[in-house]
Structures are given as C-alpha cells and as structure tokens.
Design a protein around this motif. Structure first.
Motif, mmCIF file in Angstrom:
data_model
loop_
_atom_site.group_PDB
_atom_site.id
_atom_site.type_symbol
_atom_site.label_atom_id
_atom_site.label_comp_id
_atom_site.label_asym_id
_atom_site.label_seq_id
_atom_site.Cartn_x
_atom_site.Cartn_y
_atom_site.Cartn_z
ATOM 1 N N GLY A 134 0.796 -1.224 0.000
ATOM 2 C CA GLY A 134 0.000 0.000 0.000
ATOM 3 C C GLY A 134 0.825 1.269 0.000
ATOM 4 N N ASP A 135 2.150 1.164 0.227
ATOM 5 C CA ASP A 135 3.006 2.346 0.208
ATOM 6 C C ASP A 135 3.071 2.944 -1.196
ATOM 7 O OD1 ASP A 135 3.565 2.086 2.858
ATOM 8 O OD2 ASP A 135 5.619 1.352 2.614
ATOM 9 N N THR A 136 3.162 4.269 -1.248
ATOM 10 C CA THR A 136 3.374 4.972 -2.512
ATOM 11 C C THR A 136 4.870 5.218 -2.687
ATOM 12 O OG1 THR A 136 1.220 6.058 -2.412
ATOM 13 C CG2 THR A 136 2.877 7.055 -3.845
ATOM 14 N N VAL A 137 5.388 4.870 -3.860
ATOM 15 C CA VAL A 137 6.821 5.006 -4.110
ATOM 16 C C VAL A 137 7.044 5.735 -5.433
ATOM 17 C CG1 VAL A 137 7.437 2.920 -2.820
ATOM 18 C CG2 VAL A 137 6.920 2.758 -5.257
ATOM 19 N N PRO A 138 8.168 6.480 -5.540
ATOM 20 C CA PRO A 138 8.492 7.119 -6.820
ATOM 21 C C PRO A 138 8.995 6.080 -7.817
ATOM 22 C CG PRO A 138 10.241 7.509 -5.236
ATOM 23 C CD PRO A 138 9.154 6.795 -4.488
ATOM 24 N N VAL A 139 8.519 6.202 -9.052
ATOM 25 C CA VAL A 139 8.893 5.255 -10.095
ATOM 26 C C VAL A 139 9.530 6.011 -11.256
ATOM 27 C CG1 VAL A 139 8.043 3.608 -11.818
ATOM 28 C CG2 VAL A 139 7.118 3.582 -9.491
ATOM 29 N N ALA A 140 10.674 5.507 -11.721
ATOM 30 C CA ALA A 140 11.316 6.045 -12.927
ATOM 31 C C ALA A 140 11.149 5.008 -14.025
ATOM 32 C CB ALA A 140 12.795 6.311 -12.669
ATOM 33 N N TYR A 141 10.673 5.453 -15.219
ATOM 34 C CA TYR A 141 10.447 4.507 -16.320
ATOM 35 C C TYR A 141 10.980 5.078 -17.621
ATOM 36 C CZ TYR A 141 6.480 7.505 -17.602
ATOM 37 O OH TYR A 141 5.700 8.583 -17.978
ATOM 38 N N ASP A 142 11.294 4.169 -18.533
ATOM 39 C CA ASP A 142 11.797 4.532 -19.851
ATOM 40 C C ASP A 142 10.625 5.038 -20.691
ATOM 41 O OD1 ASP A 142 12.848 4.714 -22.383
ATOM 42 O OD2 ASP A 142 13.771 2.724 -22.364
ATOM 43 N N PRO A 143 10.663 6.307 -21.137
ATOM 44 C CA PRO A 143 9.531 6.824 -21.925
ATOM 45 C C PRO A 143 9.314 6.052 -23.220
ATOM 46 C CG PRO A 143 11.404 8.339 -21.989
ATOM 47 C CD PRO A 143 11.704 7.314 -20.933
ATOM 48 N N GLY A 144 10.364 5.432 -23.751
ATOM 49 C CA GLY A 144 10.209 4.637 -24.967
ATOM 50 C C GLY A 144 9.679 3.248 -24.697
#
Length: 243
Positions: A98-108
């Motif tokens: 249930g925790d909210t975490v920052p996510v980094a993703y590849d835009p492509g």
C-alpha cells in the motif's frame, strides 16, 4: 605449498576479484545514473512483497540462511497499468503493501521501470563496488607480502647462515585456520654463538603432520640472516647426516 607462494596466489586472486567487482560496480552505477537521467517519473503503489531465502556456507562450515522481501510495484502510464518487482530487497522490508513510491520509467518502453529512490536504485552498485573496495587492498597486501616472502626465501637459501636447531615443538597452530583446518607447524630453537641469545624459528604452515618424517630426529636445519636472526627459514627436508 610454501607460505610465500600461497600468499602470492591468494593475493592475486583477491586482487583480481576486487578489480572485477570495482569495474562491475562502476558500470552498474553508470548504467543506473544514465537510466535515471533520461527516465520519466510517476508514482507507483506497492501491491505485494515477495519473500526470498538464500542459503550460504561460511568458512567455518556452518550453513546460514538469510531472508529478504522484494516489493512488487504497480504504476500507470498513458492509461495503461504496468508492474515490476524490484531487484532490491530488504530485511526488514523497506516498504509495506500500500506504500506509494516514486517510479522512474523509460519513456520509450514504460514497462522498463524501477523504484526511483537512491538506495533502491544504487544499492546493488554500492554493494558490488564496496566489495571491490574491500577485496582489492586485501589482495594487494597479500600479494606484496607473498612476493616479499618469496624473495626472502630465495635470499636465505642462497646466503643464509646455517645452524642445526633443536626441535622444540611439533603440532598444530591453533591460532590459524587454513581450509577450515588448523595447520601443523614445527618450532626449533638455537643459540647465537656471538650474542648468546636464543632464537626460535617456525616452519611454514603444513597441511600434513610432519611428525612421521621427523621421527628419530632432534634437530632441523635453519637458515637465517646473521644481521637479523628473526628472518629465518626452517628446512625440514635436510638431514644432519647430509653435508
């Protein structure tokens, strides 16, 4: 195997492993930094924790188990839901369901993502690089010590002063472990004719008990540096009957 050669080989192996780990750690850090620099950001939610248990065997022969929990994160990009399991786990768990975490993703490729916190992203490079930082100097010290011992042995064999020293003790060296065993050692003493001082020489660490081949012998040949008798070499192969 002679101690000098052993230190040289072990030191070389440790040093090589350390350099490899350092290179891998730097490469992982560079790859992670490059990914984060070009990645888009969003928020994700921890939807589950996966427990993983690993078993290792220590140098003392004992089996140890360790457990870590790896979070599974869901996030949405462009109305489409994605999920991934973090490659970094913790004990205790770093996150709860249930925790909210920052996510980094590849835009492509939005399915290629990772948690964007520093420790989640860089823990693996830090651990691998840290092991490299530990292994490299240890390997270097052992290698240098081994080479010095090899050179000292060669010098003593060529120029050392010879004396037949009295065998004082034959047994295991309980202060040291080699391959989870206490090695054998031979101690011999002699008195310097010039100073009257008594010196003790210790043989290399031996895997097998030397008592059978020393049976009936009370002395062993010792080669030593006349300027520093503490620099010495016990030659178990020589016999007093030899010239």
């Amino acid at each position: 195997m002679r101690n000098g050669r052993l230190f040289t080989i072990v030191g070389g192996i440790f040093g090589l492993i350390g350099l490899v780990l350092l290179c891998v750690g730097v490469a992982l850090a560079a790859s992670t930094a490059s990914f984060l620099a070009s990645a888009e950001r969003t928020d994700g939610t921890v939807v589950g924790l996966t427990e993983r248990t690993t078993t290792t065997r220590g140098s003392d022969g004992r089996t140890r188990t360790s457990t870590a929990w790896y979070p599974t994160v869901e996030y949405t990009v462009g109305g489409r839901r994605h999920s991934f399991q973090s490659s970094t786990g913790g004990n205790p768990p770093s996150y709860e369901k249930g925790d909210t975490v920052p996510v980094a993703y590849d835009p492509g490729d939005p399915s290629d993502a990772r948690i964007a916190s520093f420790w989640s992203a860089f823990l693996a490079p830090v651990i691998v690089g840290g092991l490299g930082v530990v292994f490299t100097p240890i390997g270097t010290v052992l290698f240098v010590k081994g080479r010095r011992a090899v050179r000292q042995r060669a010098w003593l064999l060529a120029r050392g002063r010879q004396v037949w020293a009295e065998i004082e003790h034959v047994g295991r060296d309980f202060s040291v472990r080699v391959n989870n065993r206490h090695p054998y050692v031979v101690h011999a003493t002699w008195q310097d004719e010039g100073t009257g001082r008594t010196y003790t020489a210790a043989s290399d660490h031996l895997r097998d008990d030397p008592a059978p081949r020393l049976r009936g012998r009370t002395r062993v040949r010792v080669l030593y540096d006349a300027a520093d008798p503490d620099r010495n070499l016990v030659d178990l192969d020589a016999s007093p009957a030899q010239p």
